[in-house]
Motif scaffolding. Structure first.
Motif: not given
Length: 135
Positions: A31-55
């Motif tokens: 996954m790219r660091d600047d991963y773009i997420q089109h779901n308002a519940d999930v923060p942007q970027g790889k870091k945001g993806f990780i934070e969301f799925f850890e929770k």
């Protein structure tokens, strides 16, 4: 192997790593660091993806994504799946209910240079929110 086939294999690897094994520590090669997420519940970027799925995995420790269909067309891969689990702890703002979850999701991924670059989803959120007591 053509681009579509390679990209489908990358998404299958991603699904196994993240949604079956709950492994968020090895996303650098997928996954790219600047991963773009089109779901308002999930923060942007790889870091945001990780934070969301850890929770998510804390709140739904038996979270599972059952792949039913995968289609690739160049840099786009689409999947149809059923997500299941038990809402044991807080997730998306709702305290754990102990309820079983089961809802369908369509995910659309765009890959760039062999890495997941962008994501859209369409989920049966009515059913999900009903199951977790949000509605």
């Amino acid at each position: 192997m053509d681009t579509s086939s390679k990209n489908k294999e990358i998404i299958k690897e991603f699904i196994t790593m993240v949604f079956h094994n709950h492994d968020l520590g090895n996303l650098d090669g997928i996954m790219r660091d600047d991963y773009i997420q089109h779901n308002a519940d999930v923060p942007q970027g790889k870091k945001g993806f990780i934070e969301f799925f850890e929770k998510c995995f804390e709140g739904v420790p038996d979270f599972r994504y059952t792949l039913k269909k995968i289609v690739g067309d160049g840099d786009i891969v689409m999947t149809f799946s059923t997500t299941t689990g038990t809402h044991s702890g807080e997730w998306i703002g709702q305290p754990g209910t102990g309820n079983k979850l089961e809802f369908d999701v369509v995910d659309i991924f765009r890959l760039q240079d062999g890495l997941i670059a962008e994501h859209w989803d369409v989920a049966d959120t009515y059913l999900l929110f009903k199951q977790i007591g949000r509605i």
